[in-house]
Scaffold this active site. Structure first.
Site, PDB file in Angstrom:
ATOM      1  N   GLU A 166       0.806  -1.233   0.000  1.00 45.54           N
ATOM      2  CA  GLU A 166       0.000   0.000   0.000  1.00 45.54           C
ATOM      3  C   GLU A 166       0.837   1.280   0.000  1.00 45.54           C
ATOM      4  OE1 GLU A 166      -2.827  -0.547   3.203  1.00 45.54           O
ATOM      5  OE2 GLU A 166      -3.613  -2.373   2.312  1.00 45.54           O
ATOM      6  N   GLU A 271      -6.083 -10.367  -1.839  1.00 44.79           N
ATOM      7  CA  GLU A 271      -6.929 -10.139  -0.650  1.00 44.79           C
ATOM      8  C   GLU A 271      -8.395 -10.071  -1.065  1.00 44.79           C
ATOM      9  OE1 GLU A 271      -5.521  -6.929   1.811  1.00 44.79           O
ATOM     10  OE2 GLU A 271      -3.419  -7.476   1.515  1.00 44.79           O
TER      11      GLU A 271
HETATM   12  O1  G3I Z   1      -4.870  -8.121  18.478  1.00 43.52           O
HETATM   13  C1  G3I Z   1      -5.939  -7.356  19.058  1.00 43.52           C
HETATM   14  C2  G3I Z   1      -6.555  -8.142  20.138  1.00 43.52           C
HETATM   15  O2  G3I Z   1      -5.611  -8.312  21.173  1.00 43.52           O
HETATM   16  C3  G3I Z   1      -7.803  -7.397  20.630  1.00 43.52           C
HETATM   17  O3  G3I Z   1      -8.446  -8.200  21.555  1.00 43.52           O
HETATM   18  C4  G3I Z   1      -8.751  -7.089  19.472  1.00 43.52           C
HETATM   19  C5  G3I Z   1      -9.948  -6.275  19.921  1.00 43.52           C
HETATM   20  O4  G3I Z   1     -10.603  -5.718  18.802  1.00 43.52           O
HETATM   21  O5  G3I Z   1      -8.059  -6.372  18.520  1.00 43.52           O
HETATM   22  C6  G3I Z   1      -6.983  -7.122  17.994  1.00 43.52           C
HETATM   23  O6  G3I Z   1      -6.349  -6.469  16.955  1.00 43.52           O
HETATM   24  C7  G3I Z   1      -7.086  -6.338  15.772  1.00 43.52           C
HETATM   25  C8  G3I Z   1      -6.416  -7.187  14.686  1.00 43.52           C
HETATM   26  O7  G3I Z   1      -7.040  -6.964  13.457  1.00 43.52           O
HETATM   27  C9  G3I Z   1      -6.477  -8.682  14.989  1.00 43.52           C
HETATM   28  O8  G3I Z   1      -7.784  -9.105  15.038  1.00 43.52           O
HETATM   29  C10 G3I Z   1      -7.052  -4.880  15.381  1.00 43.52           C
HETATM   30  O9  G3I Z   1      -7.815  -4.147  16.319  1.00 43.52           O
HETATM   31  C11 G3I Z   1      -7.633  -4.699  13.987  1.00 43.52           C
HETATM   32  O10 G3I Z   1      -7.425  -3.351  13.577  1.00 43.52           O
HETATM   33  C12 G3I Z   1      -6.904  -5.605  13.039  1.00 43.52           C
HETATM   34  O11 G3I Z   1      -7.503  -5.452  11.774  1.00 43.52           O
HETATM   35  C13 G3I Z   1      -6.779  -5.986  10.675  1.00 43.52           C
HETATM   36  C14 G3I Z   1      -6.413  -4.854   9.722  1.00 43.52           C
HETATM   37  O12 G3I Z   1      -5.786  -5.391   8.578  1.00 43.52           O
HETATM   38  C15 G3I Z   1      -5.419  -3.889  10.331  1.00 43.52           C
HETATM   39  O13 G3I Z   1      -4.195  -4.518  10.513  1.00 43.52           O
HETATM   40  C16 G3I Z   1      -7.677  -6.994   9.979  1.00 43.52           C
HETATM   41  O14 G3I Z   1      -7.892  -8.125  10.834  1.00 43.52           O
HETATM   42  C17 G3I Z   1      -7.016  -7.448   8.696  1.00 43.52           C
HETATM   43  O15 G3I Z   1      -7.918  -8.243   7.953  1.00 43.52           O
HETATM   44  C18 G3I Z   1      -6.644  -6.230   7.846  1.00 43.52           C
HETATM   45  O16 G3I Z   1      -5.947  -6.680   6.709  1.00 43.52           O
HETATM   46  C19 G3I Z   1      -5.555  -5.656   5.777  1.00 43.52           C
HETATM   47  C20 G3I Z   1      -4.264  -6.117   5.133  1.00 43.52           C
HETATM   48  O17 G3I Z   1      -3.295  -6.379   6.112  1.00 43.52           O
HETATM   49  C21 G3I Z   1      -3.741  -5.079   4.137  1.00 43.52           C
HETATM   50  N1  G3I Z   1      -4.765  -4.724   3.164  1.00 43.52           N
HETATM   51  C22 G3I Z   1      -6.077  -4.370   3.704  1.00 43.52           C
HETATM   52  C23 G3I Z   1      -6.585  -5.448   4.647  1.00 43.52           C
HETATM   53  C24 G3I Z   1      -7.967  -5.120   5.161  1.00 43.52           C
HETATM   54  O18 G3I Z   1      -7.943  -3.970   5.947  1.00 43.52           O
END
Ligand code: G3I
Length: 375
Positions: A166, A271
């Site tokens: 990105e 994705e």
């Molecule tokens: O790890 C914490 C956990 O400890 C806590 O209990 C929980 C409460 O909500 O949050 C957890 O972290 C979350 C993590 O996903 C794991 O579930 C974050 O808040 C959340 O922001 C995170 O979202 C991820 C997002 O990327 C940001 O990294 C999504 O699962 C993931 O599908 C998404 O993937 C991205 C790709 O990496 C890049 N391209 C876009 C794609 C979609 O956004």
């Protein structure tokens, strides 16, 4: 209770929970349906992004579904820098090791995601102890250490890496990330140079969303061609594919497949998901979190038959487009295993119900797969 009685009760409890789990697992329709990767075996590898629960067995059905239906996996979150490299001299391999072992045990094409990304970035990575941007020399060294350490640990075990994720905005300009602020455009070639040095055998991918946009298309073609001219290695261009019912325009998607293939790179759809929910905001970044509104969650109890049909038709049409270009596309990866786990349910508004993936909430493979294969 005597020791003997407690041991017997424990054994009974274990037997009951094991057989309950087995019964539950065996009851998922997907576990007896044609493997999705087998359906597309003549076209491309088919993968899924995995969260930790899927590999550590917390989600035992999810794990069995992955083993049956996918021949490739990607780390959904556990290899992002804030997780795997939380402090300068601290690496946390706990979840990444489990992920890689699962992929290797099941002989899957295992993909690391992602080495250099502005989001979910470890807070220390680009700044000094006062929070100011580090110098270009310091950032080069940190990037090199990060890429070398992670890729070398998994050399021979992870077959491909999203090296830079990105980096470009929809209009084709560079994202003003910390990496860009400190090193300018050069941070991308540098990341690929380090990645090649760390593991010359791994496939190196440059990855982004909204790839059908002309701005992104043109810039990525230029970046990749420039790197190749300089003798740097980039093997694949990843088109993420976070799609919806009214975007992208499939003709534009096709133009990007063709333009990216013209660089000599593999094209990968990295994705894939198709949301059926209304767009909350077009400019939201991954961190955006908008307050819940009932009207924005139109299918809390399931899709209507009509919307379900429209969604499956659109997916089948999209898969046919990818199959048409299977000479250029080596891998199609869904961003998640089943609807219930998708990030789409919570972004940018927590608590909605979406239906964006290949396995539905009753754990059945969706009809679009079969439709897309009909002659
Ligand atoms: O790890 C914490 C956990 O400890 C806590 O209990 C929980 C409460 O909500 O949050 C957890 O972290 C979350 C993590 O996903 C794991 O579930 C974050 O808040 C959340 O922001 C995170 O979202 C991820 C997002 O990327 C940001 O990294 C999504 O699962 C993931 O599908 C998404 O993937 C991205 C790709 O990496 C890049 N391209 C876009 C794609 C979609 O956004």
């Amino acid at each position: 209770m005597s020791l003997k009685t407690s041991c017997l009760s424990l054994a009974l409890l274990l037997m009951t929970s094991c057989s309950a789990e087995k019964r539950h697992a065996l009851s998922a329709p997907a576990l007896s349906q044609t493997p999705i990767c087998e359906s597309y075996a003549d076209y491309f590898k088919v993968g899924a992004a995995l969260n930790v629960g899927t590999v550590d067995g917390t989600d035992s059905i999810g794990r069995e579904i992955v083993k049956r239906h996918f021949n490739s996996i990607v780390a959904e979150n556990c290899m992002k820098s804030e997780v795997i490299h939380p402090a300068e001299n601290v690496y946390d391999w706990t979840d990444a090791d489990k992920f890689v072992k699962f992929g290797n045990d099941n002989k899957m094409f295992t993909v690391g995601h992602c080495l250099i990304w502005h989001s979910q970035l470890a807070p220390w990575f680009c700044v000094d102890e006062n929070g100011n941007n580090v110098t270009p020399d310091v950032l080069r060294k940190r990037m090199k250490d990060h890429i070398y350490t992670i890729m070398r640990r998994y050399k021979g075990k992870v077959q491909a890496w999203d090296v830079v994720n990105e980096a470009i905005l929809d209009d084709g300009s560079y994202r003003d990330s910390k990496f860009f602020q400190i090193l300018g455009e050069e941070y991308i070639p540098l990341a690929f140079q380090y990645a090649h040095e760390a593991d010359p055998d791994a496939q190196l991918i440059i990855n982004d969303y909204s790839m059908p946009n002309k701005g992104k298309r043109d810039t990525y073609v230029r970046i990749v061609n420039d790197m190749k001219k300089r003798g740097l290695r980039v093997d694949a261009i990843g088109m993420q594919g976070h799609n919806g019912m009214d975007y992208p325009d499939f003709d534009e998607f096709e133009k990007s497949i063709e333009a990216f293939a013209s660089t000599g790179c593999d094209v990968m759809v990295t994705e894939l998901d198709f949301t059926v929910l209304p767009t909350v905001t077009k400019t939201a970044s991954v961190e955006t979190n908008v307050a819940y509104e009932k009207e924005m969650n139109p299918y809390p109890d399931g899709l209507t038959p009509e919307v379900d049909r429209q969604w499956n038709d659109r997916m089948a049409q999209f898969m046919r487009l990818l199959m048409k270009h299977s000479d250029k596309i080596s891998r199609v990866n869904f961003w998640g295993v089943k609807d219930a786990d998708s990030w789409r349910n919570d972004w940018p508004m927590k608590g909605r119900k979406d239906y964006p993936l290949a396995i539905d909430r009753n754990l059945s493979v969706k009809p679009f797969i079969e439709t897309s294969l009909r002659k």
